[in-house]
Structure formats: C-alpha cells, structure tokens
Design a protein around this motif. Structure first.
Motif, PDB file in Angstrom:
ATOM      1  N   ALA A 333      -0.044 -16.137  -6.313  1.00 50.95           N
ATOM      2  CA  ALA A 333       0.982 -15.158  -6.703  1.00 50.95           C
ATOM      3  C   ALA A 333       0.621 -13.766  -6.192  1.00 50.95           C
ATOM      4  O   ALA A 333       1.488 -13.025  -5.698  1.00 50.95           O
ATOM      5  CB  ALA A 333       1.147 -15.144  -8.220  1.00 50.95           C
ATOM      6  N   MET A 334      -0.642 -13.397  -6.296  1.00 50.23           N
ATOM      7  CA  MET A 334      -1.066 -12.074  -5.828  1.00 50.23           C
ATOM      8  C   MET A 334      -0.979 -11.967  -4.303  1.00 50.23           C
ATOM      9  O   MET A 334      -0.640 -10.915  -3.767  1.00 50.23           O
ATOM     10  CB  MET A 334      -2.482 -11.776  -6.326  1.00 50.23           C
ATOM     11  N   LEU A 335      -1.282 -13.068  -3.614  1.00 49.72           N
ATOM     12  CA  LEU A 335      -1.141 -13.055  -2.157  1.00 49.72           C
ATOM     13  C   LEU A 335       0.333 -12.976  -1.757  1.00 49.72           C
ATOM     14  O   LEU A 335       0.697 -12.270  -0.815  1.00 49.72           O
ATOM     15  CB  LEU A 335      -1.780 -14.313  -1.562  1.00 49.72           C
ATOM     16  N   LYS A 336       1.192 -13.691  -2.477  1.00 50.17           N
ATOM     17  CA  LYS A 336       2.625 -13.668  -2.163  1.00 50.17           C
ATOM     18  C   LYS A 336       3.247 -12.298  -2.414  1.00 50.17           C
ATOM     19  O   LYS A 336       4.278 -11.968  -1.821  1.00 50.17           O
ATOM     20  CB  LYS A 336       3.364 -14.724  -3.004  1.00 50.17           C
ATOM     21  N   ALA A 337       2.634 -11.500  -3.268  1.00 48.90           N
ATOM     22  CA  ALA A 337       3.161 -10.160  -3.540  1.00 48.90           C
ATOM     23  C   ALA A 337       3.018  -9.234  -2.343  1.00 48.90           C
ATOM     24  O   ALA A 337       3.596  -8.140  -2.332  1.00 48.90           O
ATOM     25  CB  ALA A 337       2.460  -9.566  -4.753  1.00 48.90           C
ATOM     26  N   GLY A 338       2.254  -9.658  -1.357  1.00 44.53           N
ATOM     27  CA  GLY A 338       2.129  -8.888  -0.124  1.00 44.53           C
ATOM     28  C   GLY A 338       1.512  -7.522  -0.341  1.00 44.53           C
ATOM     29  O   GLY A 338       0.538  -7.354  -1.077  1.00 44.53           O
ATOM     30  N   MET A 339       2.120  -6.513   0.257  1.00 40.41           N
ATOM     31  CA  MET A 339       1.588  -5.154   0.195  1.00 40.41           C
ATOM     32  C   MET A 339       1.697  -4.551  -1.204  1.00 40.41           C
ATOM     33  O   MET A 339       1.076  -3.537  -1.485  1.00 40.41           O
ATOM     34  CB  MET A 339       2.318  -4.268   1.200  1.00 40.41           C
ATOM     35  N   ASP A 340       2.507  -5.171  -2.068  1.00 42.81           N
ATOM     36  CA  ASP A 340       2.652  -4.669  -3.431  1.00 42.81           C
ATOM     37  C   ASP A 340       1.622  -5.263  -4.384  1.00 42.81           C
ATOM     38  O   ASP A 340       1.553  -4.869  -5.544  1.00 42.81           O
ATOM     39  CB  ASP A 340       4.057  -4.979  -3.961  1.00 42.81           C
ATOM     40  N   GLY A 341       0.852  -6.230  -3.914  1.00 39.21           N
ATOM     41  CA  GLY A 341      -0.102  -6.901  -4.772  1.00 39.21           C
ATOM     42  C   GLY A 341      -1.522  -6.386  -4.598  1.00 39.21           C
ATOM     43  O   GLY A 341      -1.805  -5.571  -3.717  1.00 39.21           O
ATOM     44  N   PRO A 342      -2.429  -6.856  -5.439  1.00 43.33           N
ATOM     45  CA  PRO A 342      -3.817  -6.388  -5.373  1.00 43.33           C
ATOM     46  C   PRO A 342      -4.553  -6.831  -4.115  1.00 43.33           C
ATOM     47  O   PRO A 342      -5.623  -6.310  -3.815  1.00 43.33           O
ATOM     48  CB  PRO A 342      -4.449  -7.004  -6.633  1.00 43.33           C
ATOM     49  N   PHE A 343      -3.997  -7.802  -3.400  1.00 41.14           N
ATOM     50  CA  PHE A 343      -4.617  -8.252  -2.161  1.00 41.14           C
ATOM     51  C   PHE A 343      -3.890  -7.692  -0.942  1.00 41.14           C
ATOM     52  O   PHE A 343      -3.853  -8.308   0.123  1.00 41.14           O
ATOM     53  CB  PHE A 343      -4.626  -9.784  -2.096  1.00 41.14           C
ATOM     54  N   SER A 344      -3.330  -6.502  -1.088  1.00 44.95           N
ATOM     55  CA  SER A 344      -2.571  -5.890   0.011  1.00 44.95           C
ATOM     56  C   SER A 344      -3.437  -5.669   1.251  1.00 44.95           C
ATOM     57  O   SER A 344      -2.930  -5.680   2.376  1.00 44.95           O
ATOM     58  CB  SER A 344      -1.976  -4.562  -0.446  1.00 44.95           C
ATOM     59  N   ALA A 345      -4.729  -5.490   1.055  1.00 46.62           N
ATOM     60  CA  ALA A 345      -5.620  -5.272   2.197  1.00 46.62           C
ATOM     61  C   ALA A 345      -5.626  -6.486   3.122  1.00 46.62           C
ATOM     62  O   ALA A 345      -5.716  -6.336   4.357  1.00 46.62           O
ATOM     63  CB  ALA A 345      -7.032  -4.970   1.719  1.00 46.62           C
ATOM     64  N   ILE A 346      -5.502  -7.680   2.539  1.00 49.27           N
ATOM     65  CA  ILE A 346      -5.461  -8.891   3.370  1.00 49.27           C
ATOM     66  C   ILE A 346      -4.188  -8.918   4.201  1.00 49.27           C
ATOM     67  O   ILE A 346      -4.210  -9.247   5.395  1.00 49.27           O
ATOM     68  CB  ILE A 346      -5.540 -10.145   2.469  1.00 49.27           C
ATOM     69  N   ILE A 347      -3.070  -8.573   3.568  1.00 50.01           N
ATOM     70  CA  ILE A 347      -1.795  -8.576   4.283  1.00 50.01           C
ATOM     71  C   ILE A 347      -1.806  -7.526   5.392  1.00 50.01           C
ATOM     72  O   ILE A 347      -1.359  -7.789   6.525  1.00 50.01           O
ATOM     73  CB  ILE A 347      -0.620  -8.309   3.317  1.00 50.01           C
ATOM     74  N   ALA A 348      -2.329  -6.348   5.087  1.00 49.96           N
ATOM     75  CA  ALA A 348      -2.388  -5.282   6.099  1.00 49.96           C
ATOM     76  C   ALA A 348      -3.263  -5.681   7.271  1.00 49.96           C
ATOM     77  O   ALA A 348      -2.999  -5.298   8.424  1.00 49.96           O
ATOM     78  CB  ALA A 348      -2.904  -3.992   5.465  1.00 49.96           C
ATOM     79  N   ALA A 349      -4.286  -6.493   6.989  1.00 44.24           N
ATOM     80  CA  ALA A 349      -5.231  -6.867   8.045  1.00 44.24           C
ATOM     81  C   ALA A 349      -4.614  -7.781   9.091  1.00 44.24           C
ATOM     82  O   ALA A 349      -5.124  -7.859  10.215  1.00 44.24           O
ATOM     83  CB  ALA A 349      -6.450  -7.539   7.422  1.00 44.24           C
ATOM     84  N   VAL A 350      -3.511  -8.475   8.767  1.00 47.75           N
ATOM     85  CA  VAL A 350      -2.917  -9.400   9.735  1.00 47.75           C
ATOM     86  C   VAL A 350      -1.719  -8.784  10.462  1.00 47.75           C
ATOM     87  O   VAL A 350      -1.025  -9.479  11.204  1.00 47.75           O
ATOM     88  CB  VAL A 350      -2.487 -10.717   9.048  1.00 47.75           C
ATOM     89  N   THR A 351      -1.480  -7.496  10.259  1.00 48.63           N
ATOM     90  CA  THR A 351      -0.319  -6.836  10.853  1.00 48.63           C
ATOM     91  C   THR A 351      -0.762  -5.698  11.761  1.00 48.63           C
ATOM     92  O   THR A 351      -1.625  -4.899  11.386  1.00 48.63           O
ATOM     93  CB  THR A 351       0.615  -6.286   9.757  1.00 48.63           C
ATOM     94  N   ARG A 352      -0.184  -5.638  12.948  1.00 45.76           N
ATOM     95  CA  ARG A 352      -0.485  -4.557  13.881  1.00 45.76           C
ATOM     96  C   ARG A 352       0.172  -3.259  13.402  1.00 45.76           C
ATOM     97  O   ARG A 352       1.083  -3.283  12.572  1.00 45.76           O
ATOM     98  CB  ARG A 352       0.027  -4.914  15.284  1.00 45.76           C
ATOM     99  N   PRO A 353      -0.258  -2.109  13.939  1.00 42.74           N
ATOM    100  CA  PRO A 353       0.341  -0.826  13.542  1.00 42.74           C
ATOM    101  C   PRO A 353       1.854  -0.765  13.749  1.00 42.74           C
ATOM    102  O   PRO A 353       2.556  -0.074  13.011  1.00 42.74           O
ATOM    103  CB  PRO A 353      -0.382   0.193  14.431  1.00 42.74           C
ATOM    104  N   ASP A 354       2.368  -1.502  14.765  1.00 47.82           N
ATOM    105  CA  ASP A 354       3.808  -1.491  15.018  1.00 47.82           C
ATOM    106  C   ASP A 354       4.576  -2.455  14.129  1.00 47.82           C
ATOM    107  O   ASP A 354       5.798  -2.614  14.271  1.00 47.82           O
ATOM    108  CB  ASP A 354       4.093  -1.781  16.492  1.00 47.82           C
ATOM    109  N   GLY A 355       3.879  -3.131  13.219  1.00 47.22           N
ATOM    110  CA  GLY A 355       4.536  -4.031  12.278  1.00 47.22           C
ATOM    111  C   GLY A 355       4.631  -5.468  12.737  1.00 47.22           C
ATOM    112  O   GLY A 355       5.098  -6.328  11.975  1.00 47.22           O
ATOM    113  N   THR A 356       4.202  -5.777  13.956  1.00 46.42           N
ATOM    114  CA  THR A 356       4.244  -7.148  14.451  1.00 46.42           C
ATOM    115  C   THR A 356       2.988  -7.908  14.013  1.00 46.42           C
ATOM    116  O   THR A 356       1.930  -7.304  13.801  1.00 46.42           O
ATOM    117  CB  THR A 356       4.341  -7.174  15.987  1.00 46.42           C
ATOM    118  N   PRO A 357       3.089  -9.209  13.856  1.00 45.33           N
ATOM    119  CA  PRO A 357       1.916  -9.981  13.413  1.00 45.33           C
ATOM    120  C   PRO A 357       0.836 -10.054  14.485  1.00 45.33           C
ATOM    121  O   PRO A 357       1.126 -10.061  15.686  1.00 45.33           O
ATOM    122  CB  PRO A 357       2.499 -11.368  13.121  1.00 45.33           C
TER     123      PRO A 357
END
Length: 462
Positions: A333-357
C-alpha cells in the motif's frame, strides 16, 4: 462463518475499502521486516526451535500487523485487507504450488544418475528449458530430488543446489507467463503471451549461459578436490526411466487450466470482503485441487516412497508465506501511494528528471525488492508505477517493461524468500541431508555470483 459463506456466493458483498498508503507510517513495515529477519536469523541461531515453531512465529508477526491496524483503522478495513490478501492472492498461490508440488512429486526418475560436473550441468540446463513450460515450481519439484540423489555420494554438494535455485527456480522461468508468477500477472494485465520471450530472450540466454559456465567450472573444481564417498548411498539399478508417468498428463492439465484462466474472460464473479473472485480463476483453482487429489489417488505408494515425498516442505512454505502475504499488505500500500507515500524516495529513484521512466533504475528497484518481497506483487507495483497500460508498456515503454520483468524474475534468486520455489528446494535438499547455506550465506552466494552478472546486464541492455 455464515458471513464468509454468503460472501462466497453472493456478488458485491463485503468491504470495498482499500488502504491508503499515503496515510501510513513506515513503521507499519516493521512486522514484514520482522518476519524476514526471523526467516534469516532463527534457523541460524536456534535451528531446533525454529523448525518446531516457525508457524507460530509467522502467525505472531501477522497478528502484530492485523491487531493494531484493526484497532486504529477499524476491523472492517483490516478484515477487507486480510481477506483480499488471502482470497485473491495467497490461496490461489498456494493451490497452484500444491498442485505442482504434488504432481511433480508423483513422478520418480528411476535409476541412479552419477553427479559428474557434465551431468549436473545438463540437469540444470534441462531444468532451465522446462521452467518456462511447466513453471519454476514444477521444474524445481520434478528435478531437485533426482539431482540430490545423483550427488548423494559427493561430500560437498550445497553449491549444486544453490545454482539449481539460481537457474531452474528463477532465471529459467523468464520466457513465458507460465514460467513465473510475476509474468503470469502481467499476462492477466494484458501483456501478450510471447512478448517476454521476444524482448528478454538475449538477457535470459546471457544469464543462464553464464551461470551454467560458472557452475561447470566450480563443480569441476569441487569434484577434483572432494572426490566421491567410499560408498554410494543410492545403489545402481537397471536402466533409467520414469515411474508415475500419468502425472505428466496431470502436469499438462495444470498448464492448461492456468493458461485458460488468463485467456478466458467472463463477467461472472463474486465478491468476498472486497476481493473479486472471477469465474475463470475459480474454475482454475477447483481444477487444480481436483488434479492434486487425482495425483494422490493414482500415484503408487512406492513412487512416493522412492521420491521421499512428504508434506513438510509444502507446509513450511504455506505457513511462512501466509505470514508474508499478510505483513506485506501495508508495504505494498505504501509503495502504491507513489510520491505521496513514505516510500516516495523509491519511486523518485526510478524516474528521470524529465519524468520518463529509467529502465536501469526499474530493473534494480524491482529486482532488489523482489529479492525480499514476493516478486509477484512487486512486479505489479512497478507495472502500475510505470503507468499500468499494457499496450503502452509493450510498445513505447518496452525497455521499461523488459526491465521490470527481468528484475522480478532474475533477482527473485537473490534470497531464499524472493521466489516460492527457492524455499521449497532448500527444504527438500535439507530433508535429504544437504547442508544448505544459512539465509545470509545464500545471500552471500548471490552477491558473489549473481550481482556481477546483473551489473553487466545493466550496462549491456538497460
């Protein structure tokens, strides 16, 4: 019981609420971390206590999540989450594993193979080919017993089982949705059946080929150094062959019903506490239960005795994964919350600065989490993180989907709990006297052998 029974047959009954991972603290991941640490440490520190009480320990960690969660967020939401995890994920998972375990356990490879480096390598290569056809669990259960028996006259053989887990229980299942649960989930989400083989075949060939070459060199060294025991525990018999051949037909039935459940679309379904149970999945599960019972009925007792077939490995997997599937609920559930969740650092780590994966980041993020979380729900998390549209992922974002698929399947080999067959193979090998590495010892093998290959794959493909 009455409410649960009604939920089995009446549509749209039960709780429909979902856990909002953005509202959770990372502390809700403690029970999940606790069960992982228990699996890692208890067998090392107190093996006898662990083997006597691992089911109670797993249940204690599950209750440590369920009870406080129900107190804070209400029993309805806790029940909905638990029932969904059990009905929609855990029960079908265990039914499939039980069917494959039982059917494969009803096939006895007759005759005494002699575990030379060439023969062992050939068995691992054959298992890699079978894994994408009959699943990593089916191939593992079919071949682990004859492999252990072939090497029972060698003083050191743990490395043979370790590489078996690397190759047969994981990497070999990367080419079709039948091979490994993460790919089957992708198939159910709309990924075409042959997409994986057409997009990560070179990576699979590189990984399996490299592992086979490393294994042959290592096994040859051990064979020259350790030699053979004075007496072979398994006497030679006349000729090689199979007993329990009818189980091959049942194995084909398992493959058929699993594939059917992905192809057959039906609007008929039932709701159990918010968990949707579709008719195709229900038919699949009932058919697999029947196949399991038929296998037990038609398989001669001598075949089971020759195979040293027992329920202990399956019971261990069932109890531990029940705890894992429950304690993983808030983590997912926390991973699915994406950037709004406590694991947002993981989600940010898989995204380039331009927003592409970033495919390389997806490969490692999916892989590292699949090493310690179950790789099937981890695949789904990153599948959805990348957009969740199968048509877009198969075309425009094909490198990202390839990275997610490869990470989930390949890096499930990094620990005993990354993929269900790993733990089953370990339990069967130990039951037959193989001194397997501890949890951390096995991870050490993965760090030395697998991780350098994953680094090379990242540089070449991702």
């Amino acid at each position: 019981m009455l409410a649960l029974g009604a939920g089995l047959f009446l549509p749209a009954m039960g709780f429909a609420a979902e856990i909002n991972g953005a509202q959770l603290s990372a502390l809700w991941g403690v029970p999940f971390a606790g069960i992982l640490l228990s699996i890692a440490l208890w067998p090392l520190l107190a093996p006898h206590f662990w083997h006597q009480h691992f089911g109670k320990i797993a249940a204690a960690w599950a209750l440590l999540f369920i009870v406080p969660f129900a107190a804070l967020y209400g029993p309805g939401l806790a029940a909905s989450a638990a029932v969904h995890a059990l009905v929609a994920e855990y029960i079908p998972f265990i039914i499939l594993l039980t069917a494959l375990y039982t059917v494969a356990g009803g096939i006895f490879v007759r005759g005494n193979l002699h575990g030379s480096p060439a023969l062992n390598t050939a068995i691992l290569a054959s298992g890699a080919l079978l894994a994408s056809v009959m699943g990593t669990t089916g191939a593992s259960m079919l071949l682990i017993r004859p492999l252990v028996r072939a090497n029972d006259n060698r003083p050191y053989k743990a490395h043979v089982v370790v590489f078996f887990i690397f190759i047969v229980s994981n990497a070999g299942g990367s080419l079709t949705p039948l091979g490994d649960p993460p790919l089957f989930l992708g198939f159910l989400k709309g990924v075409s059946f042959f997409w994986t083989v057409s997009h990560i075949f070179p990576e699979t060939l590189f990984l399996v080929g490299s592992l086979l070459a490393i294994f042959y060199a290592l096994d040859s060294w051990h064979f020259r150094k350790g030699g053979l025991l004075p007496r072979d525990p398994t006497p030679d018999t006349h000729g090689l062959g199979f007993d329990g051949k009818l189980n091959f037909l049942l194995l084909a039935g398992v493959v058929f019903f699993v594939l059917l459940s992905g192809i057959w679309k039906s609007p008929v379904g039932f709701e159990i506490a918010g968990a949707h149970v579709g008719l195709p999945g229900l038919v699949r599960d009932v058919a697999l239960i029947l196949i399991t019972l038929v296998s037990l009925k038609i398989t001669a007792a001598q075949v089971h005795e020759d195979n040293q077939f027992g329920w202990a490995p399956m019971q261990e997997v069932a109890k531990l994964f029940a705890g894992i599937f429950l304690t993983i609920i808030p983590v997912i559930a926390m991973l699915k919350a994406g950037m709004d969740g406590p694991f947002s650092a993981i989600i940010a780590a898989v995204t380039r600065p331009d927003g592409t994966p970033n495919p390389a980041a997806y490969f490692w993020a999916t892989g590292l989490l699949s090493s310690f979380l179950d790789n099937a729900p981890t695949y789904l998390v990153f599948f959805n993180t990348a957009g969740g549209d199968a048509q877009v992922l198969m075309t425009t974002l094909a490198p990202t989907l390839a990275a997610i698929s490869a990470g989930a399947v390949f890096m499930g080999a990094n620990s005993y709990i990354g993929n269900a067959p790993n733990l089953m193979v370990k339990a069967i090998a130990e039951e037959r006297g193989v001194h397997m590495p501890s949890f951390f010892g096995y991870v050490g093998w993965a760090l030395c052998v697998l991780v350098p290959l994953f680094v090379l794959m990242t540089w070449i493909w991702f």
